[in-house]
Design an enzyme around this catalytic site. Structure first.
Site, PDB file in Angstrom:
ATOM      1  N   ALA A   8       0.858  -1.197   0.000  1.00  0.00           N
ATOM      2  CA  ALA A   8       0.000   0.000   0.000  1.00  0.00           C
ATOM      3  C   ALA A   8       0.888   1.239   0.000  1.00  0.00           C
ATOM      4  O   ALA A   8       0.775   2.126   0.849  1.00  0.00           O
ATOM      5  CB  ALA A   8      -0.959  -0.006   1.194  1.00  0.00           C
ATOM      6  N   GLY A  49       5.894   8.226   1.195  1.00  0.00           N
ATOM      7  CA  GLY A  49       6.789   7.942   2.326  1.00  0.00           C
ATOM      8  C   GLY A  49       7.675   6.735   2.032  1.00  0.00           C
ATOM      9  O   GLY A  49       8.868   6.720   2.368  1.00  0.00           O
ATOM     10  N   HIS A  50       7.100   5.714   1.403  1.00  0.00           N
ATOM     11  CA  HIS A  50       7.890   4.513   1.070  1.00  0.00           C
ATOM     12  C   HIS A  50       8.945   4.837   0.003  1.00  0.00           C
ATOM     13  O   HIS A  50      10.069   4.345   0.056  1.00  0.00           O
ATOM     14  CB  HIS A  50       6.975   3.392   0.557  1.00  0.00           C
ATOM     15  CG  HIS A  50       6.001   2.885   1.581  1.00  0.00           C
ATOM     16  ND1 HIS A  50       4.661   3.182   1.537  1.00  0.00           N
ATOM     17  CD2 HIS A  50       6.181   2.100   2.662  1.00  0.00           C
ATOM     18  CE1 HIS A  50       4.048   2.592   2.556  1.00  0.00           C
ATOM     19  NE2 HIS A  50       4.945   1.929   3.253  1.00  0.00           N
ATOM     20  N   GLN A  64       1.842  -9.265  13.667  1.00  0.00           N
ATOM     21  CA  GLN A  64       1.853  -7.957  14.321  1.00  0.00           C
ATOM     22  C   GLN A  64       0.445  -7.361  14.436  1.00  0.00           C
ATOM     23  O   GLN A  64       0.290  -6.217  14.838  1.00  0.00           O
ATOM     24  CB  GLN A  64       2.826  -6.990  13.656  1.00  0.00           C
ATOM     25  CG  GLN A  64       2.469  -6.560  12.252  1.00  0.00           C
ATOM     26  CD  GLN A  64       3.620  -5.810  11.581  1.00  0.00           C
ATOM     27  OE1 GLN A  64       4.610  -6.398  11.171  1.00  0.00           O
ATOM     28  NE2 GLN A  64       3.503  -4.481  11.463  1.00  0.00           N
ATOM     29  N   GLY A  98      11.110   3.965   8.891  1.00  0.00           N
ATOM     30  CA  GLY A  98      10.623   5.342   8.978  1.00  0.00           C
ATOM     31  C   GLY A  98      10.557   5.857  10.411  1.00  0.00           C
ATOM     32  O   GLY A  98      10.212   5.129  11.341  1.00  0.00           O
ATOM     33  N   LYS A 124       8.393   7.881  11.416  1.00  0.00           N
ATOM     34  CA  LYS A 124       7.005   8.029  11.853  1.00  0.00           C
ATOM     35  C   LYS A 124       6.691   6.976  12.923  1.00  0.00           C
ATOM     36  O   LYS A 124       6.036   7.264  13.913  1.00  0.00           O
ATOM     37  CB  LYS A 124       6.022   7.887  10.690  1.00  0.00           C
ATOM     38  CG  LYS A 124       4.596   8.171  11.150  1.00  0.00           C
ATOM     39  CD  LYS A 124       3.609   8.035  10.052  1.00  0.00           C
ATOM     40  CE  LYS A 124       3.097   6.634   9.906  1.00  0.00           C
ATOM     41  NZ  LYS A 124       2.230   6.193  11.005  1.00  0.00           N
ATOM     42  N   GLN A 177       9.109   1.780  16.861  1.00  0.00           N
ATOM     43  CA  GLN A 177       9.493   0.605  16.055  1.00  0.00           C
ATOM     44  C   GLN A 177      10.963   0.732  15.617  1.00  0.00           C
ATOM     45  O   GLN A 177      11.725  -0.234  15.663  1.00  0.00           O
ATOM     46  CB  GLN A 177       8.591   0.498  14.827  1.00  0.00           C
ATOM     47  CG  GLN A 177       9.026  -0.571  13.839  1.00  0.00           C
ATOM     48  CD  GLN A 177       8.069  -0.724  12.677  1.00  0.00           C
ATOM     49  OE1 GLN A 177       7.097  -1.450  12.775  1.00  0.00           O
ATOM     50  NE2 GLN A 177       8.336  -0.067  11.563  1.00  0.00           N
ATOM     51  N   ARG A 183      -2.747   3.631   6.390  1.00  0.00           N
ATOM     52  CA  ARG A 183      -4.034   3.610   7.093  1.00  0.00           C
ATOM     53  C   ARG A 183      -4.812   4.914   6.925  1.00  0.00           C
ATOM     54  O   ARG A 183      -5.992   4.967   7.285  1.00  0.00           O
ATOM     55  CB  ARG A 183      -3.827   3.302   8.570  1.00  0.00           C
ATOM     56  CG  ARG A 183      -3.447   1.843   8.826  1.00  0.00           C
ATOM     57  CD  ARG A 183      -3.418   1.516  10.297  1.00  0.00           C
ATOM     58  NE  ARG A 183      -3.313   0.096  10.550  1.00  0.00           N
ATOM     59  CZ  ARG A 183      -2.180  -0.544  10.888  1.00  0.00           C
ATOM     60  NH1 ARG A 183      -1.055   0.138  11.015  1.00  0.00           N
ATOM     61  NH2 ARG A 183      -2.183  -1.845  11.099  1.00  0.00           N
TER      62      ARG A 183
END
Ligand code: PAF
Length: 263
Positions: free
Chosen positions: A29, A33-34, A58, A144, A146, A150, A184
């Site tokens: 998706a 950003g990717h 996850q 990332g 964001k 993580q 999302r």
């Protein structure tokens, strides 16, 4: 660009890549950003491997695994245009030959924040990322900012590996209103999108207050939480300072959004 969903074929293709190899793990998706993550890793590597895998471990049973946006064709086109050399789209059986179960536990960076409402999340991430590291054998991998917690959790697991992998942070890409791009975001209605766009602005405001008056941090955070509720977020999971950043998770209807800003 080469594409494979088989581990055996991936290994052969990976070993044919010359020089330093960079990895961009994704759940697909794709958005700008990717693409920015690909650009970031490309500056530090000779070749880029990207992965697309919606990782079941996850997601908790009540979360959005089934409805998570998927679009393999568009994703492959985006990676091709971004100059990726090899895309790995493993079947679940390649990552989880014995069925989807957690085998790698997250370290101390996983405590609190996301884990408060998603206790399963980081063990699932660590399990899949460890498998992707094993399969793709990168020299460098990008994650990332964001998802700042993580990033910290993955830095910890990378540090425990026998073969070092350099972990590089990828800058958050935002829309013209400051909303951090996320797969999302496609769940948001036009009205929710308006509210979502206030998240970054309110974080920046609270971060400004924290910088201006560090002795009054508890009050600034409490005021920031109230401001998020007043802006229309249904819930504020956390608004907290860690790693010299202000991090937040909020919910808007069924959608959960996270963001963070430096202090
Ligand atoms: O950030 C993500 O997209 C995922 O958590 C990751 C790192 C690809 C693991 O599934």
């Amino acid at each position: 660009m080469k594409v494979t969903s088989r581990k055996s074929e991936l290994l052969r293709m990976r070993h044919a890549l010359p020089g330093k190899v960079g990895l961009v793990p994704t759940m697909g998706a794709l958005h700008a950003g990717h693409v920015s993550l690909v650009d970031t890793v490309r500056r530090r590597a000779d070749c880029v491997i990207a992965t697309i895998f919606v990782n079941p471990t996850q997601f908790a049973p009540h979360e959005d695994f089934e409805k998570y946006p998927r679009g393999m064709e568009a994703d492959l086109a985006a990676f091709e245009q971004a100059g990726v050399d090899l895309v790995y789209t493993p079947a679940a059986s390649e990552i989880y030959p014995d069925g989807p179960k957690v085998t790698v536990r997250a370290g101390p960076a996983a405590r609190g924040l996301e884990s408060l409402s998603r206790p399963h999340f980081f063990d699932g991430v660590c399990t899949v990322v460890s498998a992707l590291f094993d399969h793709t054998e990168p020299d460098v991998a990008v994650f990332g900012e964001k998802d700042f917690q993580q990033l910290k959790v993955i830095e910890e697991i990378a540090a425990t590996r026998d073969t070092p992998i350099e972990i590089v942070p990828g800058e958050t890409v935002r829309d013209a209103h400051g909303l951090a791009l996320s797969s999302r975001n496609s769940y948001l209605s036009p009205r929710e999108l308006e509210t979502a766009r206030s998240l970054n602005r309110l974080l920046l405001r609270t971060a400004g207050e924290l910088r201006a008056d560090p002795g009054n941090a508890a009050q600034s955070v409490a005021t920031g939480m109230q401001a998020l509720r007043n802006a229309g977020f249904d819930d504020v999971d956390y608004l907290e300072v860690r790693w010299s950043r202000l991090l937040a998770a909020v919910t808007l209807g069924p959608t959960r959004l996270i963001d963070n800003v430096p202090l």
